[in-house]
Write a protein that holds these residues in place. Structure first.
Motif, PDB file in Angstrom:
ATOM      1  N   MET A  43     -11.488  19.489 -40.281  1.00 43.30           N
ATOM      2  CA  MET A  43     -12.857  18.962 -40.381  1.00 43.30           C
ATOM      3  C   MET A  43     -13.761  19.993 -41.052  1.00 43.30           C
ATOM      4  SD  MET A  43     -15.245  17.393 -37.380  1.00 43.30           S
ATOM      5  CE  MET A  43     -16.977  17.122 -37.632  1.00 43.30           C
ATOM      6  N   ALA A  44     -14.631  19.509 -41.903  1.00 46.19           N
ATOM      7  CA  ALA A  44     -15.544  20.411 -42.608  1.00 46.19           C
ATOM      8  C   ALA A  44     -16.519  21.052 -41.631  1.00 46.19           C
ATOM      9  CB  ALA A  44     -16.327  19.625 -43.661  1.00 46.19           C
ATOM     10  N   GLU A  45     -16.975  22.231 -41.995  1.00 50.16           N
ATOM     11  CA  GLU A  45     -17.963  22.912 -41.160  1.00 50.16           C
ATOM     12  C   GLU A  45     -19.316  22.203 -41.305  1.00 50.16           C
ATOM     13  OE1 GLU A  45     -20.145  27.233 -40.904  1.00 50.16           O
ATOM     14  OE2 GLU A  45     -18.356  27.011 -42.134  1.00 50.16           O
ATOM     15  N   LEU A  46     -19.866  21.764 -40.179  1.00 52.47           N
ATOM     16  CA  LEU A  46     -21.156  21.073 -40.220  1.00 52.47           C
ATOM     17  C   LEU A  46     -22.288  22.056 -39.990  1.00 52.47           C
ATOM     18  CD1 LEU A  46     -20.396  17.823 -38.161  1.00 52.47           C
ATOM     19  CD2 LEU A  46     -20.423  18.118 -40.644  1.00 52.47           C
ATOM     20  N   GLU A  47     -23.328  21.936 -40.786  1.00 49.55           N
ATOM     21  CA  GLU A  47     -24.510  22.764 -40.581  1.00 49.55           C
ATOM     22  C   GLU A  47     -25.320  22.195 -39.411  1.00 49.55           C
ATOM     23  OE1 GLU A  47     -26.830  23.192 -44.118  1.00 49.55           O
ATOM     24  OE2 GLU A  47     -25.174  24.053 -45.273  1.00 49.55           O
ATOM     25  N   PRO A  48     -26.118  23.037 -38.768  1.00 50.58           N
ATOM     26  CA  PRO A  48     -26.925  22.547 -37.643  1.00 50.58           C
ATOM     27  C   PRO A  48     -28.164  21.753 -38.075  1.00 50.58           C
ATOM     28  CG  PRO A  48     -27.246  24.908 -37.957  1.00 50.58           C
ATOM     29  CD  PRO A  48     -26.167  24.492 -38.916  1.00 50.58           C
ATOM     30  N   ILE A  49     -28.412  21.655 -39.377  1.00 47.53           N
ATOM     31  CA  ILE A  49     -29.607  20.929 -39.839  1.00 47.53           C
ATOM     32  C   ILE A  49     -29.377  19.433 -39.688  1.00 47.53           C
ATOM     33  CG2 ILE A  49     -31.102  20.435 -41.814  1.00 47.53           C
ATOM     34  CD1 ILE A  49     -30.309  23.187 -42.937  1.00 47.53           C
ATOM     35  N   VAL A  50     -30.380  18.738 -39.109  1.00 43.09           N
ATOM     36  CA  VAL A  50     -30.307  17.293 -38.935  1.00 43.09           C
ATOM     37  C   VAL A  50     -31.496  16.643 -39.659  1.00 43.09           C
ATOM     38  CG1 VAL A  50     -30.446  15.406 -37.263  1.00 43.09           C
ATOM     39  CG2 VAL A  50     -29.135  17.473 -36.716  1.00 43.09           C
ATOM     40  N   GLY A  51     -31.203  15.586 -40.441  1.00 45.57           N
ATOM     41  CA  GLY A  51     -32.261  14.886 -41.157  1.00 45.57           C
ATOM     42  C   GLY A  51     -32.466  13.480 -40.631  1.00 45.57           C
ATOM     43  N   ARG A  52     -33.725  13.040 -40.597  1.00 49.11           N
ATOM     44  CA  ARG A  52     -34.048  11.675 -40.154  1.00 49.11           C
ATOM     45  C   ARG A  52     -35.234  11.153 -40.962  1.00 49.11           C
ATOM     46  NH1 ARG A  52     -33.918  10.353 -33.869  1.00 49.11           N
ATOM     47  NH2 ARG A  52     -33.714   8.322 -34.859  1.00 49.11           N
ATOM     48  N   TYR A  53     -35.532   9.871 -40.763  1.00 45.10           N
ATOM     49  CA  TYR A  53     -36.687   9.263 -41.420  1.00 45.10           C
ATOM     50  C   TYR A  53     -37.677   8.789 -40.377  1.00 45.10           C
ATOM     51  CZ  TYR A  53     -33.839   9.155 -45.656  1.00 45.10           C
ATOM     52  OH  TYR A  53     -33.068   9.502 -46.728  1.00 45.10           O
ATOM     53  N   MET A  54     -38.951   8.809 -40.734  1.00 45.77           N
ATOM     54  CA  MET A  54     -39.978   8.175 -39.899  1.00 45.77           C
ATOM     55  C   MET A  54     -40.858   7.308 -40.792  1.00 45.77           C
ATOM     56  SD  MET A  54     -42.870  11.091 -39.170  1.00 45.77           S
ATOM     57  CE  MET A  54     -41.868  12.544 -38.925  1.00 45.77           C
ATOM     58  N   ASN A  55     -41.379   6.246 -40.201  1.00 47.42           N
ATOM     59  CA  ASN A  55     -42.311   5.393 -40.928  1.00 47.42           C
ATOM     60  C   ASN A  55     -43.704   5.644 -40.378  1.00 47.42           C
ATOM     61  OD1 ASN A  55     -40.692   3.518 -42.803  1.00 47.42           O
ATOM     62  ND2 ASN A  55     -39.513   3.591 -40.908  1.00 47.42           N
ATOM     63  N   LEU A  56     -44.621   5.935 -41.280  1.00 46.53           N
ATOM     64  CA  LEU A  56     -45.911   6.471 -40.888  1.00 46.53           C
ATOM     65  C   LEU A  56     -46.977   5.941 -41.830  1.00 46.53           C
ATOM     66  CD1 LEU A  56     -46.709   8.690 -38.817  1.00 46.53           C
ATOM     67  CD2 LEU A  56     -46.421  10.373 -40.654  1.00 46.53           C
ATOM     68  N   GLU A  57     -48.143   5.618 -41.270  1.00 42.13           N
ATOM     69  CA  GLU A  57     -49.257   5.256 -42.151  1.00 42.13           C
ATOM     70  C   GLU A  57     -50.071   6.508 -42.425  1.00 42.13           C
ATOM     71  OE1 GLU A  57     -50.947   1.455 -42.040  1.00 42.13           O
ATOM     72  OE2 GLU A  57     -53.002   2.225 -42.102  1.00 42.13           O
ATOM     73  N   ILE A  58     -50.230   6.816 -43.703  1.00 42.89           N
ATOM     74  CA  ILE A  58     -50.983   8.016 -44.106  1.00 42.89           C
ATOM     75  C   ILE A  58     -52.047   7.592 -45.104  1.00 42.89           C
ATOM     76  CG2 ILE A  58     -50.876  10.308 -45.150  1.00 42.89           C
ATOM     77  CD1 ILE A  58     -47.834  10.298 -44.530  1.00 42.89           C
ATOM     78  N   GLY A  59     -53.307   7.829 -44.766  1.00 44.30           N
ATOM     79  CA  GLY A  59     -54.391   7.493 -45.700  1.00 44.30           C
ATOM     80  C   GLY A  59     -54.364   6.036 -46.116  1.00 44.30           C
ATOM     81  N   GLY A  60     -53.993   5.140 -45.188  1.00 48.73           N
ATOM     82  CA  GLY A  60     -53.963   3.714 -45.496  1.00 48.73           C
ATOM     83  C   GLY A  60     -52.711   3.260 -46.230  1.00 48.73           C
ATOM     84  N   ARG A  61     -51.766   4.165 -46.433  1.00 44.14           N
ATOM     85  CA  ARG A  61     -50.516   3.823 -47.124  1.00 44.14           C
ATOM     86  C   ARG A  61     -49.365   3.804 -46.122  1.00 44.14           C
ATOM     87  NH1 ARG A  61     -51.437   3.139 -52.805  1.00 44.14           N
ATOM     88  NH2 ARG A  61     -52.839   4.757 -53.525  1.00 44.14           N
ATOM     89  N   SER A  62     -48.469   2.855 -46.299  1.00 40.14           N
ATOM     90  CA  SER A  62     -47.246   2.852 -45.498  1.00 40.14           C
ATOM     91  C   SER A  62     -46.245   3.789 -46.153  1.00 40.14           C
ATOM     92  CB  SER A  62     -46.656   1.442 -45.435  1.00 40.14           C
ATOM     93  OG  SER A  62     -47.518   0.614 -44.697  1.00 40.14           O
ATOM     94  N   CYS A  63     -45.844   4.817 -45.425  1.00 39.63           N
ATOM     95  CA  CYS A  63     -44.973   5.843 -46.017  1.00 39.63           C
ATOM     96  C   CYS A  63     -43.695   5.987 -45.191  1.00 39.63           C
ATOM     97  CB  CYS A  63     -45.695   7.198 -46.057  1.00 39.63           C
ATOM     98  SG  CYS A  63     -47.187   7.189 -47.070  1.00 39.63           S
ATOM     99  N   ARG A  64     -42.596   6.119 -45.887  1.00 40.95           N
ATOM    100  CA  ARG A  64     -41.323   6.424 -45.242  1.00 40.95           C
ATOM    101  C   ARG A  64     -41.032   7.893 -45.539  1.00 40.95           C
ATOM    102  NH1 ARG A  64     -35.505   5.664 -46.617  1.00 40.95           N
ATOM    103  NH2 ARG A  64     -34.386   5.251 -44.676  1.00 40.95           N
TER     104      ARG A  64
END
Lengths: 139, 282
Positions: free
Chosen positions: B1-22
């Motif tokens: 098995m490949a060596e996995l880095e401890p960094i984890v990535g995810r997405y959030m959905n957020l309204e910023i300045g009246g814009r829907s942002c992913r």
């Protein structure tokens, strides 16, 4: 080992004499410039050099001044500034074309589109004489 | 098995300045939240080395997010008919929005370049919400050194010219591997994104009139600038520091405009003592 200027890089005369050899021997650089076909001017102190590039190779390098010779764009700076720029590990402010233009140590004029469209190529040509100081290439 | 880095990535959905942002973000470590802000025209990958350094992640929860239009955060709906231009208001809303969405308790905010500029604003406007700010290559203002119109036009390749413009901001001592990884962020950025970020940097963030209002007893400020940075110069940083009582500023040798990504080993010498200091703050 190539003779070095007091600024640390190769003397301008040595840098220009071997510029075409160093550039043309760099296959990756020539490949990157394969769409370039133009004349530009590199002014080093009081001396303008007209440099003809075809398909990424320097095929002509003429020491000026030459009456009524045209060029696409020009890059100019004092001889000492270029010699400091050519040191293998230049000091801050002498390490990049735009570090030099921002501080007034170099200037650019003419039709900048072909320069900007091939900016990495031309920045690497300007820096090519660093190799002469590094390994005594053609020294 | 490949060596996995401890960094984890995810997405959030957020309204910023009246814009829907992913919004894409990634993180590693646990402890004091350290929210990292990438440079103009790049993305949060610039901070990956900090996230792999146990000397940091043992005490800090290191988080980096990509602004909309950057990295893996999509541009908002309708981008195809818009000229992107970042503003101080939107940038602030994005940063505080992400911090609130992740329920970060008085995070440390560390930004580089335009990220370093905005933390000066946050240190004043959100002093009580933050534990401290760290500005990398930061100043309240700096002189422009080229015409940004060259960054997005049909007869010049945008990615190539963005990278070639800023390549000299990497110090000559930085290892080639990291130099070119840093430049990849610019080579691969979306059309007009770097130029749009520079709208904030050049036209909407002259903070010379307000940095003296920063109260470092409420929000401590640390500034680190590389000696080879001719965009935000050491002189720009030191001039800014003069106007902020209690600020700590240091010039970093053998580093340029992207210290965390261009030479991670060298940057450690400067950032670890700062993070030690921050960890001891109340």
């Amino acid at each position: 080992m190539a003779k070095l200027s007091t600024a640390g890089g190769p003397p301008a005369s040595h840098a220009i004499e071997h510029l075409a050899d160093v550039v043309n021997a760099d296959q990756a650089l020539v490949h990157r410039g394969r769409f370039i076909d133009l004349q530009w001017l590199w002014q080093i102190g009081d001396v303008p050099y007209f440099i003809g590039i075809q398909r990424g190779m320097i095929l002509e390098l003429v020491r000026g001044p030459v009456l009524m010779r045209s060029h696409e764009f020009a890059i100019r700076g004092a001889q000492e500034n270029w010699e400091r720029f050519w040191t293998p590990m230049p000091r801050p402010g002498f390490h990049d074309l735009f570090a030099m233009t921002k501080s007034g140590r170099a200037s650019i004029d003419g039709n900048l589109q072909p320069l900007m469209a091939n900016l990495r190529y031309f920045k690497e040509v300007l820096a090519a004489p660093r190799k002469l100081a590094e390994d005594g290439h053609h020294g | 098995m490949a060596e996995l880095e401890p960094i984890v990535g995810r997405y959030m959905n957020l309204e910023i300045g009246g814009r829907s942002c992913r919004i894409y973000f990634e993180e590693a470590g646990s402890g004091i939240p350290l929210l990292c802000l990438h440079t103009a025209g790049a993305d949060g990958r610039q901070f990956r080395h900090l996230m792999l350094d146990p000397a940091i992640t043992d005490r800090y929860r290191v988080i980096a997010f990509d602004l909309p239009w950057h990295g893996k955060s999509l541009p908002w709906e309708g981008y195809e008919v818009e000229d992107y231009a970042l503003t101080t208001d939107f940038y602030t809303a994005a940063i505080m929005g992400v911090a609130n969405a992740l329920e970060l308790d008085r995070p440390v905010i560390m930004g580089c370049s335009m990220g370093g500029r905005i933390v000066l604003h946050l240190a004043h406007a959100h002093a009580d919400d933050l534990r401290a700010v760290i500005g990398l290559e930061a100043a309240d203002h700096q002189q422009p050194w080229y015409d940004t119109e060259w960054l997005n036009r049909p007869d010049v390749h945008g990615g190539e010219v963005c990278a070639a413009m800023i390549s000299g901001l990497v110090a000559p001592q930085s290892p080639d591997r990291y130099r070119w990884e840093t430049l990849w962020g610019y080579l691969s950025s979306g059309p007009g994104v770097f130029r749009g970020d520079l709208h904030f940097y050049r036209a909407d963030s002259d903070f010379r009139d307000r940095v003296h209002l920063i109260d470092t007893t409420r929000c401590p400020v640390f500034l680190l600038t590389g000696e080879y940075d001719f965009s935000c110069t050491p002189a720009d940083t030191l001039r800014t520091a003069k106007d902020i009582p209690g600020v700590e500023a240091e010039i970093m040798e053998d580093l340029g405009h992207f210290p965390m990504s261009e030479n991670p080993e060298k940057f450690r010498e400067y950032i670890l003592p700062v993070l030690d200091r921050v960890a001891r703050l109340k």
